[in-house]
Write an enzyme that holds these catalytic residues in place. Structure first.
Site, PDB file in Angstrom:
ATOM      1  N   ASP A 264       0.824  -1.211   0.000  1.00 16.12           N
ATOM      2  CA  ASP A 264       0.000   0.000   0.000  1.00 16.12           C
ATOM      3  C   ASP A 264       0.856   1.259   0.000  1.00 16.12           C
ATOM      4  OD1 ASP A 264      -2.124   1.709   0.241  1.00 16.12           O
ATOM      5  OD2 ASP A 264      -2.485   1.298   2.359  1.00 16.12           O
ATOM      6  N   GLY A 314      -3.628   4.663  -9.636  1.00 17.29           N
ATOM      7  CA  GLY A 314      -4.276   5.903  -9.212  1.00 17.29           C
ATOM      8  C   GLY A 314      -3.375   6.704  -8.298  1.00 17.29           C
ATOM      9  N   MET A 315      -3.184   7.931  -8.633  1.00 13.46           N
ATOM     10  CA  MET A 315      -2.402   8.809  -7.763  1.00 13.46           C
ATOM     11  C   MET A 315      -3.069  10.180  -7.737  1.00 13.46           C
ATOM     12  SD  MET A 315       1.638   9.561  -7.868  1.00 13.46           S
ATOM     13  CE  MET A 315       2.517  10.042  -6.399  1.00 13.46           C
ATOM     14  N   SER A 319     -11.268  10.693  -3.625  1.00 16.24           N
ATOM     15  CA  SER A 319     -12.111  11.820  -3.195  1.00 16.24           C
ATOM     16  C   SER A 319     -11.506  12.597  -2.039  1.00 16.24           C
ATOM     17  CB  SER A 319     -13.482  11.295  -2.788  1.00 16.24           C
ATOM     18  OG  SER A 319     -13.332  10.354  -1.746  1.00 16.24           O
ATOM     19  N   CYS A 321      -8.195  12.811  -1.674  1.00 20.71           N
ATOM     20  CA  CYS A 321      -6.782  12.983  -2.031  1.00 20.71           C
ATOM     21  C   CYS A 321      -6.395  14.436  -2.156  1.00 20.71           C
ATOM     22  CB  CYS A 321      -6.497  12.339  -3.376  1.00 20.71           C
ATOM     23  SG  CYS A 321      -6.447  10.568  -3.302  1.00 20.71           S
ATOM     24  N   GLY A 355      -9.663   4.642  -6.851  1.00 24.75           N
ATOM     25  CA  GLY A 355      -9.982   6.029  -6.496  1.00 24.75           C
ATOM     26  C   GLY A 355     -10.803   6.739  -7.550  1.00 24.75           C
ATOM     27  N   GLY A 356     -11.597   7.690  -7.082  1.00 23.94           N
ATOM     28  CA  GLY A 356     -12.346   8.549  -7.994  1.00 23.94           C
ATOM     29  C   GLY A 356     -13.673   7.967  -8.449  1.00 23.94           C
ATOM     30  N   GLY A 377     -13.289   3.758  -2.105  1.00 22.36           N
ATOM     31  CA  GLY A 377     -13.240   4.221  -0.719  1.00 22.36           C
ATOM     32  C   GLY A 377     -14.536   4.919  -0.381  1.00 22.36           C
ATOM     33  N   GLY A 405      -3.590   9.214   4.264  1.00 21.73           N
ATOM     34  CA  GLY A 405      -2.471  10.141   4.387  1.00 21.73           C
ATOM     35  C   GLY A 405      -2.891  11.414   5.112  1.00 21.73           C
ATOM     36  N   ARG A 417       6.078   4.160   9.904  1.00 22.74           N
ATOM     37  CA  ARG A 417       6.162   5.172   8.859  1.00 22.74           C
ATOM     38  C   ARG A 417       6.195   6.570   9.427  1.00 22.74           C
ATOM     39  NH1 ARG A 417       1.195   4.309   4.942  1.00 22.74           N
ATOM     40  NH2 ARG A 417       0.246   4.477   6.975  1.00 22.74           N
TER      41      ARG A 417
END
Ligand code: NAI
Ligand code: XMP
Length: 866
Positions: A264, A314-315, A319, A321, A355-356, A377, A405, A417
Site C-alpha cells: 500500500d 491511481g495517484m 475523493s 486525495c 480512487g475517484g 473508498g 495520508g 512510517r
C-alpha cells in the site's frame, strides 16, 4: 462531398490518450455502440490478480474508515473482495482477517461482553444487541458463563443490577460455521428470535444472529457466487507496507489466511517496493501480491518485472486525495488506467482502478478503459458495513471518511512510517471528511452492478474482456467533456447568480458559480497556518467530489431555493469554465427538459420529521386499573377499585408533575423514586393503605410493568411510516414527555429502534424541558443539526403540547386524530391539518401539490393547510 470527408464519430482511445492531456473519468464520455444481447447476459466476472477470480469487479479500499471484518464479509459474499487496512498492529489486523474468515453469512455483529461482577446501569449497555454475554473476565476470549437478555432485564425493571444476579443460561447457540440457510433454520427449529453463533474452535461468541437479520438478508437483491478461497472461507485481502517490520506483519497475514496482499503506497515504483515484492514472492510463492500505486507505463513495467500479480492504479484521484496539490505529482485517472492497463495487459497482469469512483458510470469507464476491477473508498464508506458509527451532521446521517495520508489517520496509525520516527515532519496528503449514510452494501452494490451492466450493454460489450477488446480495436469511441479538468480536486462553491433567460419560448437558466480552490491540500497539517480541514458531506454550500450530475443537481437545488422557484427538470447543455488566479467561474447553462412547470410534494421541502410518542406512535393497552389490579393480586391482595384508582392516579401524577417536573430532572430525583412517590400517592388518594413491605412489592410490579412493552401497543402504521421517512433521507426525531425508559427499553421493545426507526430523541426526563415549552422543539432542531424550522414537520396528537409550540418555533405541524376525538373539529377549524393516521400522512406528504398545503382533505372533508 460526403465521400471526400467521411464523418468521424469520436476518437479511438489510442488517439485520445496520446495528446498530452491528463483526463479524469468526468472528462471523457463513451459513444454508444451496438446492442445485440440483453442486459442480464452481461458478465462482470473478472480477475483481481493473475490467480484470483471474482464474480463482480468491486474491491474495498484498504482504509481504516472502509475495510474491516464487516466490509470484508459482505464484499466477499457479494463476489468482490475487501482489502483490510494496516493502520493497526499486526495482531489487530490478524484478528480482523480471522474474524471475517470465520463467518459464512454476509453479516458481522458486535457482541457485548461483561463479567458477572459488572453492572447493567441502563439500556445503553446493550447497544443494539439483544443481549449481553457474560464471560469469566468480561471479554470475548474467556469462558462463556451465560447471558443477560435485554427483554428480561427490561421486564425486571431493575436498575444498576449486577450481571451475575440476573444472568441466564445460554439456551441455544449455533455454530459460526453455519451458512445463511443453516443459521436461519437453526432459529426456526429452536423457536428463538435470536441466538449467539459460537466458534467451533474455542467456543468464543462470534456473532448474535436474529430473525430480523434473516429477513433483512433475504430481502437483499442477489448477485453471483461469493468469493471463496481454496480453504472454503470468504476471501479476504490485506494491506501492508514496504518497511523492514512489514516482513513480520506479513507472517501474521499469512497465518490469518489472507488470500492476497496489497503493498500500500501512493508511489509504488520505489526500491522499497520492488524489494518487498521480490521478498514476498520468495517467502510465499503461492501468495498473490498486488503492487502500486502506479499511473505510468514505466512504473508499471518495473513492478511487473519484479513479479506483481496485480497492479493498483491511481495517484491523487481519490475523493479525499490532496497528493496532486501537495506534491504536484499524479495523473488524471482515465488516462492513468488506460496507459497502465495497455502495458499490463501485455503481461496478463490485471489492473485495479483505484480512487475517484463516485457513481456507476465511473465504474463503466474504468473497466472499459482497461481495468479489471475498481477499488472504492468513498463509495463504500457511508455503508453500514464500514467501520464507525453514524452521526448527525448538518441534519444528515453521516459517517467519517478520511484519507490514509490525512494527519488524523497518520496520528492514529501504529505504523513506524510516521510515529516511529518522531523527528520526521508529517505532511498530510489527504483530508478528513464525512459521507452520507448509504445503507448496506448488500443492497446498493447489486443495484450498482446492474447499472454497470446497462452501461456495458449500451457499449455492445457483453463482458469486461469484450469491452477491453472493443476499446483496443478502436471500435469503441470516446469524446472529451470540457471543463472538468478544473474540478478534479477539493473545492467549495459559491453561487454568484442564477438568471432565467427567455429565448424563443424556452427558458434557459444561467448559473454562475465561483469554484474556489480551497487549497485543502495545504490546509490539513497546518502547512499554511490552518489546523484542520473538515470536508463537508454535501449540501449547505459545499459539495464533495465534483461530478457533472452532482454539480448541476446541487447548483439547481441551491439556486432554485435561493430564488424561491419551484419549477424543476433541466437538461445540462453546456458548461463554460473561466479560470483566473485562484477562482474558477463556471457558467452552467441549463435548458428545461419540460416546459410545463409542476409543483413539488411537501416531502421534498423537508429534511426532518419530529414525532410525539403516546397517542401518536403508540397507545396504552387496557386500563390503568388492570395493571394495578395485577400488581395487587401478585401479592395476594384484592383488586383496587378501577375508577377510584384512575382518579387517584390522575391527581397524584399531575401533582408530581407540578412539584417535580420532567420526572424529577431538576431535583435530581431518581426515576424510580419519582414513580414510587406518585404510585404511593395514587393509592392513598384512592383510599388504600399498605404497609411498607407490601407497598414495596406492589410498586416493584407496577414499576417494572410500565417499564416494559406490556401496557403499550404500537399503531400498525407507525413502524412502516418511520422507516419510509428515513428511507427517503429524512431524519426522524422523537419528541416526547417521557422518562428514560421510553428511549432505552419501551420503544426498542415495541420495535421502534434508534438507528432503524428514528435518529434522535428529545425526552423530557432526560432534557429537563417538557411540552408545551417550545424549548423542547428548539432542542429537537439543534439535535437535527441546527436545521431551519421550516424544514421540519412535527406530528403529534395534542393541539396544546404538539401543534402550537411546534408552530411557535417556526416548524410545520399536523395533528393525528387516532381516536376520533370531538376536539378534532375545532382543530381543523382553527386551521390545523388533521389526519386520521400515518398512512394518510404519508399520502399527504407525497401528493404532488401538497407543498402549497392544500392537497389533502382531512377526515371531515374539510381542506386544511399547515
Ligand atoms: N493513491 C493515492 O493517490 C494516495 C494514497 N495514499 C494512501 O496513504 C497511505 C500512505 O501512503 P504513502 O505515504 O505513499 O505510504 P508509504 O509507506 O509508501 O510511504 C511513506 C514514506 O515512507 C517511505 N518508505 C517506504 N518504505 C520505506 C523503506 N523500506 N525504507 C525507507 N523509507 C521507506 C516512502 O518512500 C515515503 O516517503 C496509503 O494507504 C496510500 O494508499 C496517500 C497518498 C496518495
Ligand atoms: O491522496 C490521497 N491521500 C490520502 O490520504 C489517501 N488515502 C487513500 N487514498 C487513495 O484514495 C483511494 C480511495 O478513493 P475514493 O474515495 O475516491 O474511492 C484509496 O484507495 C487510496 O488509493 C488517498 N489518496
Amino acid at each position: 462531398m460526403d465521400g471526400e470527408h467521411p464523418i468521424e464519430d469520436g476518437f479511438a482511445a489510442a488517439r485520445l490518450f496520446n495528446q498530452g492531456y491528463s483526463y479524469t473519468y468526468d472528462d471523457v464520455i463513451f459513444l454508444p455502440h451496438y446492442i445485440d444481447f440483453p442486459t442480464e447476459s452481461v458478465s462482470l466476472s473478472t480477475k483481481l490478480t493473475r490467480n484470483i477470480d471474482l464474480s463482480i469487479p468491486c474491491v474495498a479500499s484498504p482504509m481504516d474508515t472502509v475495510s474491516e471484518s464487516s466490509m470484508a464479509v459482505s464484499m466477499a459474499a457479494l463476489g468482490g473482495i475487501a482489502i483490510v487496512h494496516y493502520n493497526n498492529t499486526p495482531s489487530d489486523q490478524y484478528s480482523i482477517i480471522r474474524s471475517a474468515k470465520s463467518r459464512r453469512i454476509p453479516f458481522a455483529s458486535d457482541p457485548i461482553f461483561k463479567s458477572p461482577s459488572d453492572f447493567i446501569g441502563s439500556g445503553d449497555d446493550f447497544a443494539s444487541s439483544p443481549c449481553v454475554f457474560v464471560t469469566r473476565n468480561g471479554d470475548s476470549k474467556s469462558e462463556l458463563l451465560g447471558l443477560v437478555s435485554r427483554s428480561n432485564w427490561a421486564k425486571s425493571g431493575e436498575i444498576g443490577i449486577r450481571v451475575g444476579d440476573c444472568m441466564e443460561a445460554v439456551a441455544a447457540a449455533g455454530s459460526s460455521r453455519y451458512d445463511f440457510d443453516q443459521a436461519a433454520s437453526f432459529l426456526a427449529r429452536n423457536e428463538v428470535d435470536w441466538a449467539p453463533l459460537v466458534s467451533g474452535d474455542d467456543g468464543e461468541v462470534v456473532d448474535v444472529f436474529s430473525a430480523e437479520d434473516v429477513e433483512r438478508i433475504r430481502g437483499f437483491p442477489k448477485l453471483g457466487l461469493p468469493s471463496l478461497g481454496a480453504d472454503g472461507d470468504f476471501m479476504v485481502g490485506a494491506a501492508m507496507g514496504t518497511r523492514e517490520e512489514d516482513k513480520e506483519r506479513l507472517e501474521h497475514l499469512v497465518r490469518a489466511g489472507a488470500n492476497v496482499v496489497v503493498l500500500d503506497s501512493s508511489q509504488g515504483n520505489s526500491i522499497y517496493q520492488l524489494e518487498m515484492i521480490k521478498y514476498v514472492k520468495r517467502r510465499f510463492p503461492e501468495l498473490d501480491v498486488i503492487g502500486g500505486n502506479v499511473v505510468t507505463a514505466y512504473q508499471a513495467q518495473n513492478l511487473i518485472q519484479a513479479g506483481v500479480d496485480g497492479l493498483r492504479v491511481g495517484m491523487g484521484s481519490g475523493s479525499i486525495c490532496t497528493t496532486q496539490e501537495v506534491c504536484a505529482v499524479g495523473r488524471g485517472q482515465a488516462t492513468a488506467v488506460y496507459k497502465v492497463a495497455s502495458i499490463a495487459s501485455q503481461s496478463g497482469v490485471p489492473v485495479i482502478a483505484d480512487g475517484g469512483i463516485s457513481n456507476s458510470g465511473h465504474i463503466v469507464k474504468a473497466l472499459t478503459l482497461g481495468a479489471s476491477t475498481v477499488m472504492m473508498g468513498s463509495f463504500l464508506a457511508g455503508s453500514n458495513e464500514a467501520p464507525g458509527a453514524y452521526v448527525i451532521q448538518d441534519g444528515r446521517r453521516v459517517k467519517k471518511y478520511r484519507g490514509m495520508g490525512s494527519l488524523e489517520a497518520m496520528m492514529k496509525g501504529s505504523d513506524a512510517r510516521y510515529l516511529g520516527d518522531k523527528s520526521k515532519l508529517k505532511v498530510a496528503q489527504g483530508v478528513v471528511g464525512a459521507v452520507a449514510d448509504k445503507g448496506s452494501v448488500l443492497r446498493f452494490i447489486p443495484y450498482t452492478m446492474h447499472a454497470v451492466k446497462q452501461g456495458f450493454q449500451d457499449l455492445g460489450a457483453s463482458s469486461i474482456q469484450s469491452a477491453h477488446e472493443l476499446l483496443r480495436s478502436s471500435v469503441l469511441r470516446l469524446e472529451i467533456i470540457v471543463a472538468f479538468m478544473l474540478l478534479e480536486s477539493v473545492y467549495s462553491f459559491d453561487l454568484l447568480k442564477l438568471i432565467e433567460i427567455e429565448l424563443s419560448s424556452t427558458t434557459y437558466v444561467l448559473v454562475t458559480l465561483y469554484a474556489v480552490r480551497t487549497g485543502a491540500a495545504q490546509v490539513e497539517g497546518g502547512i499554511h497556518g490552518l489546523v484542520s480541514y473538515e470536508k463537508k458531506s454535501g449540501g449547505g454550500g459545499s459539495i464533495n467530489k465534483v461530478d457533472i450530475h452532482g454539480l448541476w443537481r446541487f447548483t439547481l437545488s441551491w439556486g432554485i431555493a435561493k430564488l424561491g422557484l419551484i419549477s424543476f427538470g433541466f437538461d445540462l447543455i453546456g458548461i463554460i469554465g473561466v479560470p483566473s488566479v485562484k477562482l474558477y467561474q463556471l457558467a452552467i447553462i441549463l435548458k428545461p427538459c419540460q416546459t410545463s412547470v409542476f409543483t413539488m410534494s411537501f416531502l421534498s421541502k423537508l429534511r426532518c420529521i419530529t414525532i410525539d410518542v403516546t397517542g401518536t406512535l403508540i397507545a396504552y393497552k387496557g386500563e390503568l386499573g388492570d395493571y394495578y389490579c395485577m400488581a395487587a393480586k401478585s401479592v395476594g391482595l384484592p383488586c383496587p377499585d378501577y375508577k377510584r384508582m384512575h382518579e387517584g392516579f390522575k391527581t397524584a401524577y399531575s401533582d408530581m408533575a407540578k412539584k417535580y417536573p420532567c420526572f424529577g430532572f431538576a431535583a435530581k430525583m431518581p426515576n424510580i423514586v419519582w414513580w414510587k412517590t406518585c404510585v404511593r400517592d395514587s393509592f392513598v388518594r384512592a383510599g388504600y393503605d399498605y404497609d411498607e413491605e407490601t407497598f414495596e412489592k406492589v410498586f416493584r410490579r407496577i414499576y417494572s410493568t410500565f417499564g416494559s412493552a406490556a401496557p403499550y401497543t404500537v399503531f400498525p402504521d407507525s413502524q412502516p411510516f418511520l422507516r419510509w421517512a428515513r428511507e427517503r433521507g429524512l431524519m426522524v426525531g422523537i419528541v416526547s414527555n417521557a422518562e428514560y425508559r421510553y428511549k432505552d427499553v419501551i420503544l426498542p421493545a415495541l420495535g421502534l429502534n434508534q438507528g432503524s426507526e428514528w435518529d434522535f430523541g428529545v425526552f423530557s426526563g432526560l432534557e429537563g424541558v417538557e411540552k408545551p415549552n417550545p424549548r423542547i422543539y428548539e432542542i429537537a432542531l439543534e439535535r437535527a443539526g441546527n436545521i431551519a424550522p421550516e424544514e421540519v414537520l412535527h406530528i403529534g396528537d395534542s393541539m396544546r403540547k404538539d401543534y402550537l409550540p411546534a408552530r411557535s418555533v417556526g416548524m410545520h405541524a399536523l395533528l393525528l386524530d387516532r381516536f376520533k376525538t370531538p376536539d378534532a373539529k375545532s382543530w381543523s377549524q382553527s386551521g390545523a391539518l388533521v389526519l386520521p393516521g400515518l398512512v394518510e400522512t404519508q399520502a399527504w406528504l407525497t401528493a404532488e401539490n401538497s407543498s402549497n398545503g392544500t392537497a389533502f382533505s382531512s377526515q371531515d372533508g374539510q381542506v386544511s393547510s399547515l
